[in-house]
Design an enzyme around this catalytic site. Structure first.
Site, PDB file in Angstrom:
ATOM      1  N   ASP A 111      -1.202  38.089  20.233  1.00  0.00           N
ATOM      2  CA  ASP A 111      -1.616  39.127  21.167  1.00  0.00           C
ATOM      3  C   ASP A 111      -1.948  40.414  20.401  1.00  0.00           C
ATOM      4  O   ASP A 111      -1.206  40.818  19.496  1.00  0.00           O
ATOM      5  CB  ASP A 111      -0.479  39.385  22.159  1.00  0.00           C
ATOM      6  CG  ASP A 111      -0.787  40.477  23.146  1.00  0.00           C
ATOM      7  OD1 ASP A 111      -1.720  40.313  23.936  1.00  0.00           O
ATOM      8  OD2 ASP A 111      -0.082  41.509  23.121  1.00  0.00           O
ATOM      9  N   GLU A 114      -6.177  37.498  18.901  1.00  0.00           N
ATOM     10  CA  GLU A 114      -6.866  38.296  19.906  1.00  0.00           C
ATOM     11  C   GLU A 114      -7.384  39.514  19.126  1.00  0.00           C
ATOM     12  O   GLU A 114      -6.592  40.366  18.717  1.00  0.00           O
ATOM     13  CB  GLU A 114      -5.920  38.727  21.021  1.00  0.00           C
ATOM     14  CG  GLU A 114      -6.638  39.509  22.109  1.00  0.00           C
ATOM     15  CD  GLU A 114      -5.706  39.989  23.209  1.00  0.00           C
ATOM     16  OE1 GLU A 114      -6.113  39.953  24.381  1.00  0.00           O
ATOM     17  OE2 GLU A 114      -4.578  40.412  22.901  1.00  0.00           O
TER      18      GLU A 114
END
Length: 693
Positions: free
Chosen positions: A342, A378
């Site tokens: 993330d 990401e």
């Protein structure tokens, strides 16, 4: 308080609470503490003993208790300066979770005592309230598990089809998966049958490391459904355990592996659940705030490149060690097959900004354990210069949001999308064809947990996030979506048919593109979130996959597309294809054709109204021949009205056969073709060059 255990020096490694068969060694990092106290708890949750860790090697405090067994609950109290302007927020009144805890007893109970300061007086004040009644305890565990014949599937990246899913959301409403909403439910027979029928090779799970329900959500009667507020980087979240035993996670992995399916974890190392200076003191802040977090120049406040209030200080060697130890634990002890990071741009930040040679990436790339699993970034955060698509070092793959937006825009009929789609179909070479990176570096997606479901992309022109309690201001404002004439559900058969066709077209585009495809769980059965494009707080029917009336015809369509992709290695090539620049058997490996059979010209590419894209793909230069019976694919992407398309000339003893046609609900066809053929309006056709009978 009655003393029941004696403590000896122990050892500084490994960090955490380690059971050796005769007792437990405790080791915890803090560079700035002056005293570290181990707190033991009884089964009733009461604190029964406090023991100072007697030794300190460098910045690691440690001690050993003979006779202690797995199941023992514990926590820490750290003494040191409470000096926010110097970056220190020690408060021994606060029970702290061990950052290396392998299991937690539950979740924090929101109370003013959780804060290191008095909430009525601000963060410079000092709280004397004991937080122990409201903080989950860490639990000593023996993570040994009888894996039997478990072997990681080790699916090559080029053969991967990823399925992003939420542990609870995927199974909570399923009529046959048990226990619903748990790790074991995700690996139950009905779910394994569904996943293997689709043909996916990996499930990518939204965060399963122990996380916290934000206070602002708690105050609104909501929860942190997605889980992007980590409290423990080693502990499975208790809410997904049926009986509280971490072996349930291991059982899930073993069952998925037995079905040939890998497990990829979405992990959040860029920030923690403690927020900014107004947040609670649960673990890292109380153990060593100045080491665990990147602090602003005034030392009182936090760098906030993540948009969550704090940023983990990956530059600190002991913090980086914690992250690396956590990753290796999930691979070696829990047997997972990869990670999706993330806000991975944050992990590559240094004092001068994002750096693909940052210590985090260097540590990953030299690690013999982590270099053999899948690593997905990401590629952005909210800080300055935070968008870094294409900038990550190998072997990282990256979520490609430009792929998502281009595919949606092309099928919505936006002007000027043909050249953009051409790039996406061939692995987004403009972003990834450098530094020896393969075309599989692009994780292609048209939907993900963050945003509309695919059914909602074709049913809503705007977001409908009222249930989140933020005045419908949260979530993406521009979704590149289209309601096809009616906002939300409709009984109009023409609109329903148009929506269904566009869904099929986007799914076909995804699975016919070079790169690594990722599906969102539920898209294959027509799942909707009623227009909510930010369901992070919707632990209910909005966020859960609806199984009451699944579109199993669409699921069969997806399975057919996945099977077609697996049957045709040209779609899975790691090498980038190049028109005119490379050759196999004296021919280029990529051709862009006009509908009339002529090659595309610069003027054609610049035509903003172009709605048809025709591409012929061959085997990339330097790639071994995969199958003697296959030499090329011809793909047609028509976002406009019906058009006649001239097929490329066939070599001797070969013919074109149409194998995919999205104008029908069943895409699989067997239709030999030659010359000019009709391509239905708004459809994808896939032709295979096969031996003539």
């Amino acid at each position: 308080m009655t003393t029941r255990h004696a403590i000896s020096a122990g050892r500084a490694a490994p960090l955490g609470a380690t059971f050796d068969g005769e007792g437990v060694n405790f080791a915890v990092f803090s560079a700035h503490a002056t005293r570290m106290v181990l707190c033991l708890f009884g089964e009733d949750g009461r604190e029964v003993q406090r023991l100072d860790l007697p030794e300190r090697d460098g910045d690691v405090w440690h001690g050993y208790i003979a006779g202690l067994r797995p199941g023992q609950h514990y926590g820490y109290r750290a003494h040191g300066p409470y000096a926010p302007h110097e970056g220190h927020r020690f408060n021994p009144n606060k029970l702290l979770v061990d950052p290396y805890a392998r299991a937690l007893t539950g979740h924090p109970v929101w109370h003013d005592a959780l804060y290191g300061y008095d909430p009525a007086r601000g963060d410079l004040s000092f709280s004397t309230a004991d937080s122990a009644p409201y903080v989950p305890r860490a639990a000593v565990v023996d993570p040994a598990f009888s894996w039997g014949a478990d072997r990681p599937p080790e699916t090559p990246v080029e053969d991967s089809v990823i399925y992003e899913a939420h542990v609870k959301g995927l199974t909570r409403l399923h009529p046959a998966a048990t226990p619903r909403g748990k790790f074991l439910g995700l690996a139950s027979d009905p779910m394994l049958e569904h996943l293997t029928r689709l043909g996916v090779t990996a499930v990518e799970l939204l965060p399963v490391q122990a996380f916290v329900d934000d206070k602002f959500l708690h105050d609104k009667g909501l929860t942190n459904y997605w889980g992007y507020q980590t409290l423990g980087f080693f502990a499975p979240d208790p809410r997904y355990l049926q009986a509280g035993d971490i072996s349930e996670f291991q059982q899930m992995v073993a069952r998925l592996h037995a079905a040939g399916i890998e497990v990829i974890l979405d992990v959040v190392y860029n920030h923690t659940c403690e927020g900014d200076e107004r947040g609670p003191t649960l673990a890292f802040r109380g153990l060593d705030n100045a080491s665990y977090y990147r602090l602003a120049p005034d030392r009182r406040h936090y760098v906030n490149d993540t948009g969550t209030g704090n940023t983990v200080n990956v530059d600190h060697p002991m913090v980086l060690r914690m992250i690396m130890d956590s990753l290796r634990y999930w691979v070696e002890v829990m047997h997972v097959d990869g990670f999706r990071f993330d806000l991975c741009a944050t992990l590559g930040r240094t004092a001068t900004g994002f750096d693909p040679g940052a210590s985090f990436f260097d540590a990953i790339r030299q690690d013999p354990v982590l270099t053999r699993v899948k690593l997905i970034a990401e590629p952005w955060d909210v800080g300055p210069g935070g968008y870094q698509l294409g900038a990550f070092p190998p072997p990282f793959l990256e979520w490609n949001d430009r792929y998502r937006d281009t595919v949606r825009a092309f099928w919505r009929g936006d002007a000027g999308q043909a050249p953009r789609l051409a790039d996406r179909l061939t692995g987004s070479a403009r972003q990834f064809d450098h530094s020896g990176r393969p075309a599989t570096s692009s994780v292609n997606l048209v939907t993900a947990h963050d945003g509309f479901t695919l059914a909602d992309v074709v049913s809503y022109a705007r977001r409908h996030n009222e249930a989140n309690g933020e005045g419908n201001r949260d979530g993406h404002g521009e979704n590149v979506s289209d309601n096809m004439g009616v906002e939300g559900p409709t009984a109009d058969p023409a609109i329903r048919a148009a929506r269904a066709r566009r869904v099929r077209n986007m799914l076909a585009t995804l699975l016919l593109s070079q790169g690594t495809p990722m599906l969102l769980a539920g898209d294959e059965i027509g799942n909707t979130q009623s227009g909510n494009n930010n369901a992070y707080a919707q632990d209910n029917e909005i966020g859960w996959v609806g199984w009451d009336a699944p579109d199993m015809g669409l699921a069969g369509f997806v399975a057919a597309l996945v099977a077609f992709r697996k049957a045709h290695p040209i779609l899975r090539q790691k090498r980038f294809l190049h028109a005119r620049e490379r050759a196999v058997d004296g021919l280029p490996d990529l051709f862009w054709w006009r509908e009339d059979g002529a090659e595309m010209t610069p003027a054609d590419w610049q035509d903003g109204g172009r709605r048809v894209l025709c591409v012929e793909k061959r085997t990339a230069a330097g790639t071994p021949a995969y199958a003697a019976l296959e030499t090329a694919l011809f793909l047609v992407f028509n976002a406009g009205p019906e058009v006649r398309v001239t097929l490329p000339a066939c070599p001797q003893a070969r013919r074109w056969v149409c194998r995919i046609d999205t104008s029908a609900s069943d895409p699989a066809v067997d239709r030999p073709a030659a010359g000019a053929v009709a391509c239905p309006a708004e459809a994808v056709l896939a032709f295979v060059l096969e031996p003539a009978p």
